[in-house]
Each structure stands twice: as structure tokens, then as C-alpha cells.
Design a protein around this motif. Structure first.
Motif, PDB file in Angstrom:
ATOM      1  N   ILE A   1       1.030  -1.129   0.131  1.00 33.72           N
ATOM      2  CA  ILE A   1       0.763   0.030   0.087  1.00 33.72           C
ATOM      3  C   ILE A   1       0.786   1.113   0.020  1.00 33.72           C
ATOM      4  O   ILE A   1       1.718   1.190   0.983  1.00 33.72           O
ATOM      5  N   ARG A   2       0.475   2.231  -1.053  1.00 29.77           N
ATOM      6  CA  ARG A   2       1.327   3.330  -1.016  1.00 29.77           C
ATOM      7  C   ARG A   2       1.177   4.665  -1.515  1.00 29.77           C
ATOM      8  O   ARG A   2      -0.070   4.854  -0.924  1.00 29.77           O
ATOM      9  N   ALA A   3       1.486   5.103  -2.388  1.00 28.47           N
ATOM     10  CA  ALA A   3       0.611   6.349  -2.968  1.00 28.47           C
ATOM     11  C   ALA A   3      -0.823   6.339  -3.185  1.00 28.47           C
ATOM     12  O   ALA A   3      -1.568   5.345  -3.734  1.00 28.47           O
ATOM     13  N   GLY A   4      -1.795   7.382  -3.502  1.00 29.83           N
ATOM     14  CA  GLY A   4      -3.173   7.181  -4.348  1.00 29.83           C
ATOM     15  C   GLY A   4      -3.298   8.337  -5.128  1.00 29.83           C
ATOM     16  O   GLY A   4      -4.387   8.665  -5.476  1.00 29.83           O
ATOM     17  N   VAL A   5      -2.460   9.314  -5.119  1.00 32.46           N
ATOM     18  CA  VAL A   5      -2.940  10.613  -6.095  1.00 32.46           C
ATOM     19  C   VAL A   5      -2.394  10.411  -7.647  1.00 32.46           C
ATOM     20  O   VAL A   5      -0.934  10.600  -7.729  1.00 32.46           O
ATOM     21  N   LEU A   6      -2.682  10.636  -8.876  1.00 38.81           N
ATOM     22  CA  LEU A   6      -2.737  10.880 -10.076  1.00 38.81           C
ATOM     23  C   LEU A   6      -3.142  12.069 -10.728  1.00 38.81           C
ATOM     24  O   LEU A   6      -3.597  12.488 -10.287  1.00 38.81           O
TER      25      LEU A   6
ATOM     26  N   THR B   1       4.699  14.695   0.974  1.00 34.93           N
ATOM     27  CA  THR B   1       3.849  15.603   0.756  1.00 34.93           C
ATOM     28  C   THR B   1       3.764  16.014  -0.691  1.00 34.93           C
ATOM     29  O   THR B   1       5.001  16.331  -1.178  1.00 34.93           O
ATOM     30  N   GLY B   2       2.252  15.474  -1.194  1.00 32.93           N
ATOM     31  CA  GLY B   2       2.850  16.473  -2.631  1.00 32.93           C
ATOM     32  C   GLY B   2       2.505  15.455  -3.807  1.00 32.93           C
ATOM     33  O   GLY B   2       1.692  15.741  -4.695  1.00 32.93           O
ATOM     34  N   ALA B   3       2.483  13.858  -3.561  1.00 37.51           N
ATOM     35  CA  ALA B   3       2.053  13.075  -4.335  1.00 37.51           C
ATOM     36  C   ALA B   3       2.387  12.893  -5.266  1.00 37.51           C
ATOM     37  O   ALA B   3       2.096  12.688  -6.404  1.00 37.51           O
ATOM     38  N   LYS B   4       4.018  13.370  -5.313  1.00 37.21           N
ATOM     39  CA  LYS B   4       4.879  13.281  -6.962  1.00 37.21           C
ATOM     40  C   LYS B   4       5.861  11.380  -7.067  1.00 37.21           C
ATOM     41  O   LYS B   4       6.350  11.759  -7.816  1.00 37.21           O
TER      42      LYS B   4
ATOM     43  N   LEU C   1      -5.948  13.989   5.639  1.00 43.65           N
ATOM     44  CA  LEU C   1      -7.027  12.523   5.223  1.00 43.65           C
ATOM     45  C   LEU C   1      -7.261  12.627   3.659  1.00 43.65           C
ATOM     46  O   LEU C   1      -7.053  14.042   2.601  1.00 43.65           O
ATOM     47  N   SER C   2      -7.047  10.860   3.600  1.00 43.94           N
ATOM     48  CA  SER C   2      -6.643  10.891   2.080  1.00 43.94           C
ATOM     49  C   SER C   2      -7.625  10.013   1.820  1.00 43.94           C
ATOM     50  O   SER C   2      -8.962   9.407   2.703  1.00 43.94           O
ATOM     51  N   MET C   3      -8.038   9.218   0.456  1.00 44.94           N
ATOM     52  CA  MET C   3      -9.063   8.381   0.320  1.00 44.94           C
ATOM     53  C   MET C   3      -8.113   7.409  -0.325  1.00 44.94           C
ATOM     54  O   MET C   3      -7.595   7.610  -1.203  1.00 44.94           O
ATOM     55  N   ARG C   4      -8.939   5.921  -0.091  1.00 46.24           N
ATOM     56  CA  ARG C   4      -9.006   4.818  -1.665  1.00 46.24           C
ATOM     57  C   ARG C   4     -10.544   4.457  -2.372  1.00 46.24           C
ATOM     58  O   ARG C   4      -9.685   3.891  -3.624  1.00 46.24           O
TER      59      ARG C   4
ATOM     60  N   LEU D   1      -5.439   7.755   5.585  1.00 42.46           N
ATOM     61  CA  LEU D   1      -5.083   9.134   6.823  1.00 42.46           C
ATOM     62  C   LEU D   1      -4.017   8.948   7.007  1.00 42.46           C
ATOM     63  O   LEU D   1      -3.191   7.774   7.580  1.00 42.46           O
ATOM     64  N   TYR D   2      -2.839  10.283   7.373  1.00 44.84           N
ATOM     65  CA  TYR D   2      -1.530  10.239   7.959  1.00 44.84           C
ATOM     66  C   TYR D   2      -1.476  11.027   9.086  1.00 44.84           C
ATOM     67  O   TYR D   2      -1.782  12.075   8.755  1.00 44.84           O
ATOM     68  N   LEU D   3      -0.062  10.964   9.735  1.00 47.20           N
ATOM     69  CA  LEU D   3      -0.281  12.201  11.152  1.00 47.20           C
ATOM     70  C   LEU D   3       1.837  12.076  11.232  1.00 47.20           C
ATOM     71  O   LEU D   3       1.648  10.627  10.506  1.00 47.20           O
TER      72      LEU D   3
ATOM     73  N   GLU E   1     -12.629  16.298  -0.619  1.00 46.13           N
ATOM     74  CA  GLU E   1     -11.846  16.205  -1.347  1.00 46.13           C
ATOM     75  C   GLU E   1     -10.220  15.829  -0.299  1.00 46.13           C
ATOM     76  O   GLU E   1     -11.014  16.160   0.778  1.00 46.13           O
ATOM     77  N   LEU E   2      -9.223  15.814  -0.621  1.00 50.00           N
ATOM     78  CA  LEU E   2      -8.383  15.534   0.298  1.00 50.00           C
ATOM     79  C   LEU E   2      -8.298  16.411   1.492  1.00 50.00           C
ATOM     80  O   LEU E   2      -8.238  17.772   0.799  1.00 50.00           O
ATOM     81  N   VAL E   3      -7.720  16.747   2.576  1.00 50.56           N
ATOM     82  CA  VAL E   3      -7.529  17.589   3.473  1.00 50.56           C
ATOM     83  C   VAL E   3      -5.746  17.604   4.207  1.00 50.56           C
ATOM     84  O   VAL E   3      -5.273  16.351   4.266  1.00 50.56           O
ATOM     85  N   TYR E   4      -5.555  18.804   3.674  1.00 51.33           N
ATOM     86  CA  TYR E   4      -3.936  18.409   4.148  1.00 51.33           C
ATOM     87  C   TYR E   4      -3.781  20.124   5.802  1.00 51.33           C
ATOM     88  O   TYR E   4      -4.221  21.076   5.123  1.00 51.33           O
ATOM     89  N   ALA E   5      -3.779  19.270   6.710  1.00 49.95           N
ATOM     90  CA  ALA E   5      -3.345  20.180   7.513  1.00 49.95           C
ATOM     91  C   ALA E   5      -2.540  20.633   8.440  1.00 49.95           C
ATOM     92  O   ALA E   5      -1.704  19.832   8.466  1.00 49.95           O
TER      93      ALA E   5
HETATM   94  C1  DHB Z   1      -1.932  10.513  -0.233  1.00 53.00           C
HETATM   95  C2  DHB Z   1       0.166  10.100  -0.384  1.00 53.00           C
HETATM   96  C3  DHB Z   1      -0.015  11.526  -0.300  1.00 53.00           C
HETATM   97  O1  DHB Z   1       1.990  11.751  -0.399  1.00 53.00           O
HETATM   98  C4  DHB Z   1      -0.430  12.716  -0.741  1.00 53.00           C
HETATM   99  O2  DHB Z   1       0.230  14.445  -0.618  1.00 53.00           O
HETATM  100  C5  DHB Z   1      -1.576  12.885  -0.922  1.00 53.00           C
HETATM  101  C6  DHB Z   1      -2.380  11.527  -0.981  1.00 53.00           C
HETATM  102  C7  DHB Z   1      -2.332   8.715  -0.137  1.00 53.00           C
HETATM  103  O3  DHB Z   1      -2.071   7.815   0.160  1.00 53.00           O
HETATM  104  O4  DHB Z   1      -3.742   8.926  -0.449  1.00 53.00           O
END
Ligand code: DHB
Ligand code: FAD
Length: 390
Positions: free
Chosen positions: A43-48, A292-295, A210-213, A220-222, A197-201
Motif C-alpha cells: 500500500i503506497r501512493a494514492g494520487v495520480l 507531501t504533494g504525492a509526487k 485525510l485521503s481516501m482509496r 489518513l496520515y499523521l 477532497e483531500l485535506v492537508y492540515a
Molecule cells: C496520498 C499520499 C500523498 O503523499 C499525498 O500527498 C496525498 C495522498 C495518499 O496516499 O492517498
């Protein structure tokens, strides 16, 4: 065995490169040291980025992505307990799509299986040889048998810990890297995402996201200390921290059973070259960004798009793109590096001394306040988040 391109690593980069080459009539063999189940389970990245979606669609592996991917017009940035929407589609007419890396890999594995591609899983003692010659080779052991693949080119798609980058003599390569005084604790939970939509806080206790699949699964990440251990984080403690850091008036975070939790360190890393003789590096083998930024995944897809085009041109008697691959992919990567670092440092609290920490936090609030009130700044974020053109 002989093939034109021997690819090491069956992560998203290796599987996609092999698939793109096949579409161009160039055969390849993929060698992976883990099992297929392991590769499918990560399980890794989530945003294309929009460009990544276009690439997968163009290559014929975008059907499930089109039906199950969640297209998002923008993101929320939250600080001082207030949530602000940044609408990329309104700002620059581009979007992103939430679709797990796991799903991308699954679609590629299925496509390869249907096409009868040669992929060796659970290969051990993988090694490369003759990189500076016209006949580089890859050797490995599979099912107790020793194999040698003779190829025109070897591609290292074997991630950060792979053997390909390490096979370049140390005096021929420089590694640029920096670490961060924080890490991400990530969970998957069986609960409908509490936001569209995603929340970056940014919160005084640290970053949260807060993200989603899918419509039924939240991610969710902390921000946590890099030395922290997952056993210190009970489910209750994780939810409590998420409620605190993501909380905003009139909104609440829905909880659900946590099905996965882990801590990932953060680093920025770029190798000084992505080519050595007839070896080429793509994806995490050549560079890493903080998440952060999903690159991360998107950079791997960009490298593969560029290398596939260069190899296709090579076999059509134009060697110039291949000769320029390393320089051009690195130039693109450094632009992505500065964006990932910028997003990361804007949204995470520094654990340093109290006085510096207090100053930094307020400065970050000023940064976010500027961003959420300047259309120019938001366009800059939108352009980079949805993906710079090659
Ligand atoms: C996700 C991961 C990221 O690094 C990001 O910036 C946004 C979303 C994710 O896993 O959903
Ligand atoms: P990988 O996915 O690492 O694939 C490399 C493959 O090579 C693996 O299958 C590996 O088993 C194989 N391999 C390694 N060594 C050998 C060998 N010697 N021989 C044969 N095969 C070998 N990015 C984001 O954008 N958002 C995120 O939330 C996010 N979370 C992440 C969490 C973790 C724990 C990690 C490690 C990365 C995360 N990333 C994230 C980054 C993103 O997942 C990567 O950028 C992406 O996986 C890169 O793809 P890749 O194919 O280049 O490398």
C-alpha cells in the motif's frame, strides 16, 4: 535468454515500462526479487496527476481507472483550525485522480498476464554485468536455476534499495540527499471518507492528512517522530490525534476499523545520473521525494514515459533521446524535488528548540494565509500539484 530490454523490478515503474515497450513492439523481460502477492499487496501512493492518468489511458490500462478512480477538482488546505479549498480545475483547468498505486500495479499485472509477458518473480542473487559494453546482461536464480539474460539495455526500476544504482562505480555518481525530522504514520480504515477532497492540515501538534482509496475506504496520515514506533500508537491514540489535528468547526471525522497501519520515514534524494553505459534508472531507483504533494509514483510514471519514447526512437534509428534521457529526466526531477520540499516544510512542524519552533509555526501560518488569499500563489500550487508538463 535474450531480449532487447532487461528490466529489474516489478513495481509500478518496471511493469509500466515493460508494458509501454511491448505496445511499441519492443520486447523485454522483468526480473523481481519479491513474490507477486507481495508486489500486489504493497500500500503506497494514492494520487495520480492528470498527465499520469492520460499516460495510463493512452497505453490501454486505464479502464478500471476511468470507472473507479475518483477525479478531484482540488484539495483543502487547513491551518489555525480553518479549512480552505483550492480548486485546480477553476484555476487552471486541470484535475487529479485518487486511485491507489496498488490498483495501478494490479491493472498492469493483469494486462501483462493476458499478454503472456515474461516476468520472473522471487528471483534471487540478481546482478548486472557488462553495463559499459554493447551486450549488458542480468543474472539471477529462479526456482533453483541460474538464468542469464543478454540484452541491449538494462533498466533499473528496482526502487531506492535496489542493486542497479549501486552497480554504478561510486566515483562515477554523486548522491544528493537530505532527511527530515519527521515521518508519516499512515492508516487505512474501512469508513467512507469524511471529505469530498483531500485535506492537508497544519496543526500545532503536527501535520495531518485525510485521503481516501474509494467511497468506502479512508486513508489518513499523521506526522510523527521518525524514531517513533507503530506499537506506541493504539487505534484510539491515532483517532484522537486525527480528531485534534483535522478538527474544524461544524465538521467531524468518521471512524472505522483500521485495516493497516505503518510508519514511513521521509527523505529527499536524487542521484547525479540516471544513465551509465547501457544502464538506465527510472523511478525510486534514481530519486525519492517526501510524500507531501504525492509526487513519488507520478515521477516514476514520467520517467517511464520519457524512457519508453527514447528507446522507441532508438530502435527507429534516432539515438538522441536516449542520449539525453538522464539530463532531461533529472531537470524535471529537480523541479519536482523543490515542490515536494516546499509542500512538506510548509505543512509540518519542526521539533527544534521552542523559540525557533514557535517562530517557524507562525511563519508557516503566514505562508498558508498568503497562499489561500492569492490567486497567483494558488495557480502556482495548482500547476505543480496537477503535474508539470514534461
Ligand atoms: C496520498 C499520499 C500523498 O503523499 C499525498 O500527498 C496525498 C495522498 C495518499 O496516499 O492517498
Ligand atoms: P518500487 O515501487 O519501490 O518498486 C521497485 C521494485 O523493485 C519492487 O517491487 C522491489 O521488490 C523490486 N526490487 C528491489 N530490489 C530488487 C532486486 N535486487 N532485484 C529485483 N527486484 C528488486 N508516494 C506517494 O506519492 N505517496 C505516498 O503516500 C507514498 N507512500 C509510500 C510509502 C512507502 C512505504 C514507500 C516505500 C513509498 C511511498 N511512496 C509514496 C512513493 C511511491 O510509492 C514510489 O515513488 C513508487 O513506488 C516508485 O515506484 P518504483 O516502481 O520506482 O519503485
Amino acid at each position: 535468454e535474450t531480449t532487447r530490454v532487461a528490466i529489474i523490478g516489478a513495481g509500478p515503474a518496471g511493469l509500466l515500462l515493460s508494458w509501454a515497450l511491448q505496445g511499441a513492439g519492443i520486447n523485454s523481460i522483468v526480473v523481481e526479487n519479491r513474490s507477486q502477492d507481495y508486489v500486489l499487496g504493497r500500500i503506497r501512493a494514492g494520487v495520480l496527476e492528470q498527465g499520469s492518468v492520460e499516460t495510463l489511458t493512452r497505453l490501454g490500462v486505464g479502464d478500471r481507472l476511468a470507472s473507479e478512480g475518483l477525479q478531484h477538482d482540488g484539495i483543502y488546505l487547513q491551518y489555525a483550525g480553518e479549512r480552505h479549498n483550492v480548486n485546480f480545475n477553476e484555476l487552471i483547468g486541470r484535475t487529479v485522480t485518487v486511485y491507489g498505486q496498488q490498483q495501478v500495479v494490479k491493472d498492469l499485472v493483469t494486462a501483462h498476464e493476458q499478454a503472456g509477458s515474461t516476468i520472473y518473480y522471487e528471483a534471487s542473487d540478481v546482478a548486472v554485468d557488462g553495463l559499459l559494453t554493447k551486450n549488458p546482461s542480468v543474472t539471477f536464480v529462479h526456482d533453483g536455476e541460474r538464468h542469464t539474460i543478454d540484452a541491449d539495455f538494462v533498466v533499473g526500476a528496482d526502487g531506492f534499495h535496489g542493486i542497479c544504482r549501486a552497480s554504478i562505480p561510486s566515483e562515477e555518481i554523486t548522491l544528493f540527499d537530505r532527511s527530515y525530522p519527521y515521518a508519516w504514520l499512515g492508516i487505512l480504515a474501512d469508513v467512507a471518507p469524511s471529505s469530498d477532497e483531500l485535506v492537508y492540515a497544519l496543526h500545532e501538534d503536527g501535520f495531518a492528512m485525510l485521503s481516501m482509496r474509494s467511497p468506502a475506504v479512508s486513508r489518513l496520515y499523521l506526522q510523527v517522530d521518525p524514531a517513533d514506533e507503530i506499537t506506541n500508537w493504539s487505534d484510539d491514540r491515532i483517532w484522537e490525534a486525527l480528531h485534534t489535528r483535522l478538527g474544524t468547526p461544524g465538521w467531524s471525522l468518521a471512524e472505522g476499523p483500521i485495516t493497516d497501519k505503518s510508519i514511513t520515514p521521509m527523505r529527499s534524494f536524487v542521484a547525479s545520473r540516471l544513465a551509465y553505459g547501457n544502464l538506465f534508472l527510472v523511478g525510486d531507483a534514481g530519486h525519492i521525494v517526501p510524500p507531501t504533494g504525492a509526487k513519488g509514483l507520478n515521477s516514476a510514471i514520467s520517467d517511464v514515459t520519457e524512457l519508453a519514447a527514447a528507446l522507441t526512437a532508438f530502435y527507429a534509428d534516432d539515438e538522441s533521446l536516449l542520449a539525453g534521457y538522464s539530463e532531461s529526466a533529472l531537470a524535471r526531477q529537480w523541479r519536482v524535488q523543490q515542490f515536494s520540499r516546499w509542500m512538506t516544510e510548509m505543512l509540518h512542524t519542526s521539533p527544534g528548540d521552542l523559540q525557533t519552533g514557535a517562530f517557524d509555526y507562525r511563519s508557516q501560518l503566514g505562508q498558508l494565509d498568503y497562499l489561500t488569499h492569492s490567486l497567483l500563489a494558488q495557480r502556482m500550487l495548482a500547476e505543480q500539484y496537477t503535474g508539470l508538463k514534461l
